[in-house]
Motif scaffolding. Structure first.
Motif, PDB file in Angstrom:
ATOM      1  N   ARG A  67      -3.480   1.528  27.178  1.00  0.00           N
ATOM      2  CA  ARG A  67      -3.599   1.629  25.688  1.00  0.00           C
ATOM      3  C   ARG A  67      -4.814   2.512  25.424  1.00  0.00           C
ATOM      4  N   GLU A  68      -5.922   2.597  26.103  1.00  0.00           N
ATOM      5  CA  GLU A  68      -6.840   3.783  25.958  1.00  0.00           C
ATOM      6  C   GLU A  68      -6.479   4.887  26.400  1.00  0.00           C
TER       7      GLU A  68
ATOM      8  N   ALA B  83      -3.883   6.320  23.356  1.00  0.00           N
ATOM      9  CA  ALA B  83      -4.888   6.556  22.117  1.00  0.00           C
ATOM     10  C   ALA B  83      -5.505   7.892  22.260  1.00  0.00           C
TER      11      ALA B  83
ATOM     12  N   ARG C 266      -2.939  10.661  21.860  1.00  0.00           N
ATOM     13  CA  ARG C 266      -2.780  11.071  20.428  1.00  0.00           C
ATOM     14  C   ARG C 266      -3.828  11.792  19.911  1.00  0.00           C
ATOM     15  N   SER C 267      -5.129  11.358  20.223  1.00  0.00           N
ATOM     16  CA  SER C 267      -6.189  12.110  19.646  1.00  0.00           C
ATOM     17  C   SER C 267      -6.267  13.696  20.097  1.00  0.00           C
TER      18      SER C 267
END
Length: 221
Positions: free
Chosen positions: A153-154, A157, A160-161
Protein backbone atom coordinates in the motif's frame (compact mmCIF):
# COMPACT_ATOMS: atom_id res chain seq x y z
CA UNK A 1 12.90 9.32 -139.54
CA UNK A 2 14.38 6.38 -137.58
CA UNK A 3 12.80 3.06 -137.82
CA UNK A 4 10.79 1.96 -134.80
CA UNK A 5 10.88 -1.61 -133.60
CA UNK A 6 7.75 -3.25 -132.32
CA UNK A 7 9.56 -4.68 -129.25
CA UNK A 8 10.55 -1.18 -128.11
CA UNK A 9 7.03 0.03 -127.61
CA UNK A 10 4.98 -0.56 -124.49
CA UNK A 11 1.51 -1.97 -124.16
CA UNK A 12 -0.04 1.47 -124.72
CA UNK A 13 2.25 2.56 -127.48
CA UNK A 14 4.70 4.42 -125.16
CA UNK A 15 8.33 4.12 -126.00
CA UNK A 16 10.41 2.22 -123.48
CA UNK A 17 13.82 3.47 -122.50
CA UNK A 18 16.57 1.07 -123.31
CA UNK A 19 18.16 -0.57 -120.21
CA UNK A 20 15.47 0.59 -117.69
CA UNK A 21 12.68 -1.59 -116.31
CA UNK A 22 9.07 -0.70 -116.86
CA UNK A 23 7.47 1.46 -114.13
CA UNK A 24 5.39 -0.77 -111.82
CA UNK A 25 1.73 0.08 -111.51
CA UNK A 26 0.88 2.41 -108.62
CA UNK A 27 -0.56 0.90 -105.46
CA UNK A 28 -4.03 1.88 -104.38
CA UNK A 29 -3.97 4.71 -101.83
CA UNK A 30 -4.98 3.55 -98.35
CA UNK A 31 -7.66 5.53 -96.62
CA UNK A 32 -6.49 6.62 -93.12
CA UNK A 33 -8.62 5.36 -90.22
CA UNK A 34 -11.17 7.81 -88.93
CA UNK A 35 -10.00 9.92 -85.99
CA UNK A 36 -11.28 8.81 -82.59
CA UNK A 37 -13.99 10.96 -81.24
CA UNK A 38 -13.10 12.69 -77.91
CA UNK A 39 -14.75 11.27 -74.79
CA UNK A 40 -16.68 13.82 -72.79
CA UNK A 41 -17.18 13.29 -69.03
CA UNK A 42 -20.17 14.83 -67.50
CA UNK A 43 -19.36 17.45 -64.87
CA UNK A 44 -21.47 19.39 -62.46
CA UNK A 45 -21.24 23.09 -61.98
CA UNK A 46 -20.79 24.37 -58.42
CA UNK A 47 -21.75 27.92 -57.60
CA UNK A 48 -18.92 29.34 -55.44
CA UNK A 49 -20.14 32.90 -55.42
CA UNK A 50 -21.43 32.39 -51.87
CA UNK A 51 -18.24 30.64 -50.73
CA UNK A 52 -17.23 26.99 -50.46
CA UNK A 53 -19.94 24.53 -49.48
CA UNK A 54 -19.79 23.26 -45.87
CA UNK A 55 -17.68 20.16 -45.28
CA UNK A 56 -19.18 17.43 -43.10
CA UNK A 57 -16.86 15.21 -41.10
CA UNK A 58 -18.87 12.28 -39.87
CA UNK A 59 -17.45 9.65 -37.51
CA UNK A 60 -18.82 6.32 -36.42
CA UNK A 61 -18.83 5.32 -32.76
CA UNK A 62 -17.51 1.82 -32.01
CA UNK A 63 -18.53 0.07 -28.82
CA UNK A 64 -15.37 -1.38 -27.23
CA UNK A 65 -16.97 -2.32 -23.92
CA UNK A 66 -16.89 -5.98 -25.00
CA UNK A 67 -13.35 -5.80 -26.35
CA UNK A 68 -11.94 -5.15 -29.80
CA UNK A 69 -14.04 -6.27 -32.79
CA UNK A 70 -13.09 -9.65 -34.21
CA UNK A 71 -10.75 -9.51 -37.17
CA UNK A 72 -9.59 -5.96 -36.49
CA UNK A 73 -5.98 -5.68 -37.76
CA UNK A 74 -3.62 -4.22 -35.19
CA UNK A 75 -0.17 -2.75 -35.89
CA UNK A 76 2.78 -4.65 -34.41
CA UNK A 77 3.75 -3.59 -30.94
CA UNK A 78 6.86 -1.49 -30.82
CA UNK A 79 9.14 -1.41 -27.87
CA UNK A 80 9.35 1.95 -26.15
CA UNK A 81 12.82 3.45 -26.49
CA UNK A 82 14.52 5.49 -23.79
CA UNK A 83 15.91 5.14 -20.29
CA UNK A 84 13.83 3.63 -17.48
CA UNK A 85 14.10 4.40 -13.80
CA UNK A 86 13.61 1.65 -11.23
CA UNK A 87 12.68 2.38 -7.61
CA UNK A 88 12.83 0.21 -4.50
CA UNK A 89 10.65 2.20 -2.08
CA UNK A 90 11.39 1.77 1.60
CA UNK A 91 10.29 3.62 4.71
CA UNK A 92 13.76 5.15 5.21
CA UNK A 93 15.50 5.02 1.82
CA UNK A 94 14.67 4.62 -1.85
CA UNK A 95 17.01 2.69 -4.08
CA UNK A 96 17.25 4.04 -7.61
CA UNK A 97 18.41 2.18 -10.72
CA UNK A 98 18.70 3.41 -14.30
CA UNK A 99 18.68 1.56 -17.61
CA UNK A 100 20.67 2.26 -20.75
CA UNK A 101 18.95 4.17 -23.59
CA UNK A 102 17.92 0.94 -25.34
CA UNK A 103 16.15 -0.39 -22.24
CA UNK A 104 18.34 -3.50 -22.03
CA UNK A 105 20.55 -3.30 -18.93
CA UNK A 106 19.79 -1.86 -15.48
CA UNK A 107 22.54 -0.30 -13.33
CA UNK A 108 22.54 1.19 -9.81
CA UNK A 109 22.24 4.98 -9.72
CA UNK A 110 21.87 6.34 -6.18
CA UNK A 111 20.03 6.09 -2.88
CA UNK A 112 17.55 8.80 -1.91
CA UNK A 113 16.63 9.42 1.73
CA UNK A 114 12.93 9.65 2.52
CA UNK A 115 11.87 13.12 3.70
CA UNK A 116 8.65 14.33 5.25
CA UNK A 117 8.67 17.53 3.18
CA UNK A 118 8.62 15.58 -0.09
CA UNK A 119 12.22 16.36 -0.99
CA UNK A 120 12.73 12.74 -2.06
CA UNK A 121 9.96 13.13 -4.64
CA UNK A 122 11.59 16.30 -5.92
CA UNK A 123 14.92 14.50 -6.25
CA UNK A 124 13.45 11.60 -8.20
CA UNK A 125 11.53 14.00 -10.45
CA UNK A 126 14.82 15.80 -11.13
CA UNK A 127 16.46 12.46 -12.06
CA UNK A 128 13.61 11.72 -14.47
CA UNK A 129 14.18 15.03 -16.21
CA UNK A 130 17.98 14.86 -16.11
CA UNK A 131 18.20 11.40 -17.70
CA UNK A 132 15.19 11.89 -20.01
CA UNK A 133 13.44 8.89 -18.50
CA UNK A 134 10.49 7.48 -20.46
CA UNK A 135 9.08 5.16 -17.75
CA UNK A 136 9.40 4.77 -13.99
CA UNK A 137 9.16 1.27 -12.52
CA UNK A 138 8.24 0.99 -8.82
CA UNK A 139 8.53 -2.28 -6.96
CA UNK A 140 5.37 -3.40 -5.18
CA UNK A 141 6.37 -5.67 -2.29
CA UNK A 142 3.95 -8.53 -1.79
CA UNK A 143 3.80 -11.53 0.47
CA UNK A 144 4.92 -14.86 -0.96
CA UNK A 145 1.24 -15.79 -1.22
CA UNK A 146 0.68 -12.78 -3.49
CA UNK A 147 -1.39 -10.86 -0.95
CA UNK A 148 -0.82 -7.13 -0.46
CA UNK A 149 0.31 -5.73 2.86
CA UNK A 150 1.25 -2.38 4.34
CA UNK A 151 4.44 -2.18 2.24
CA UNK A 152 2.48 -2.69 -0.98
CA UNK A 153 0.00 0.00 0.00
CA UNK A 154 2.89 2.36 0.76
CA UNK A 155 4.44 1.67 -2.67
CA UNK A 156 1.14 2.36 -4.43
CA UNK A 157 0.65 5.62 -2.54
CA UNK A 158 4.22 6.68 -3.36
CA UNK A 159 3.65 5.88 -7.04
CA UNK A 160 0.59 8.11 -7.14
CA UNK A 161 2.47 10.98 -5.49
CA UNK A 162 5.39 10.60 -7.91
CA UNK A 163 3.09 10.44 -10.93
CA UNK A 164 1.73 13.85 -9.96
CA UNK A 165 5.27 15.29 -10.08
CA UNK A 166 6.53 13.94 -13.40
CA UNK A 167 3.64 14.76 -15.72
CA UNK A 168 3.27 12.53 -18.77
CA UNK A 169 5.97 9.99 -17.80
CA UNK A 170 4.12 6.78 -16.88
CA UNK A 171 4.69 5.04 -13.55
CA UNK A 172 4.30 1.24 -13.40
CA UNK A 173 4.03 -1.04 -10.38
CA UNK A 174 5.68 -4.48 -10.63
CA UNK A 175 5.80 -7.42 -8.25
CA UNK A 176 9.03 -7.43 -6.23
CA UNK A 177 8.53 -10.13 -3.61
CA UNK A 178 12.13 -11.33 -3.58
CA UNK A 179 14.06 -8.32 -4.90
CA UNK A 180 15.75 -7.47 -1.58
CA UNK A 181 16.59 -11.11 -0.89
CA UNK A 182 18.06 -11.50 -4.36
CA UNK A 183 20.08 -8.29 -3.99
CA UNK A 184 21.47 -9.32 -0.59
CA UNK A 185 22.48 -12.72 -1.94
CA UNK A 186 24.26 -11.10 -4.87
CA UNK A 187 26.19 -8.80 -2.53
CA UNK A 188 27.24 -11.69 -0.31
CA UNK A 189 28.40 -13.61 -3.38
CA UNK A 190 30.64 -10.65 -4.19
CA UNK A 191 32.12 -10.53 -0.68
CA UNK A 192 30.14 -7.52 0.62
CA UNK A 193 28.55 -7.32 4.07
CA UNK A 194 24.90 -6.57 3.41
CA UNK A 195 24.28 -5.20 6.92
CA UNK A 196 27.00 -2.57 6.44
CA UNK A 197 25.88 -1.75 2.91
CA UNK A 198 22.20 -0.90 3.34
CA UNK A 199 22.26 1.93 0.73
CA UNK A 200 23.96 -0.46 -1.69
CA UNK A 201 21.29 -3.09 -1.05
CA UNK A 202 18.58 -0.55 -1.84
CA UNK A 203 20.20 0.24 -5.16
CA UNK A 204 20.78 -3.44 -5.90
CA UNK A 205 17.12 -4.19 -5.16
CA UNK A 206 16.12 -1.42 -7.57
CA UNK A 207 18.36 -3.02 -10.20
CA UNK A 208 16.62 -6.39 -9.68
CA UNK A 209 13.19 -4.75 -10.03
CA UNK A 210 14.11 -2.80 -13.14
CA UNK A 211 16.00 -5.64 -14.85
CA UNK A 212 13.06 -8.03 -14.36
CA UNK A 213 10.78 -5.46 -15.98
CA UNK A 214 13.16 -4.92 -18.92
CA UNK A 215 13.50 -8.65 -19.52
CA UNK A 216 9.73 -9.12 -19.46
CA UNK A 217 9.24 -6.29 -21.97
CA UNK A 218 11.77 -7.81 -24.37
CA UNK A 219 10.03 -11.16 -24.09
CA UNK A 220 6.67 -9.62 -25.02
CA UNK A 221 8.05 -7.74 -28.01
Amino acid sequence: MPEQRPDETGPVGERRVQGRPAVPPSRPRQTPPPAQQPVHHRTEQIDLRAGFPPVRNETTEIDLSQGLPAGLPLPPRRSRQGRRLGLDVGTVRIGVALSDPTGTLASPLETVERRRDGGDLDRIAALVEEHEVTEVIVGEPRHLSGASGASAREARAYSRSLAGRIGSVPVHLVDERLSTVTAAGSLRANGLDSRAQRPVIDQAAAVVILQAYLDAQRGRS
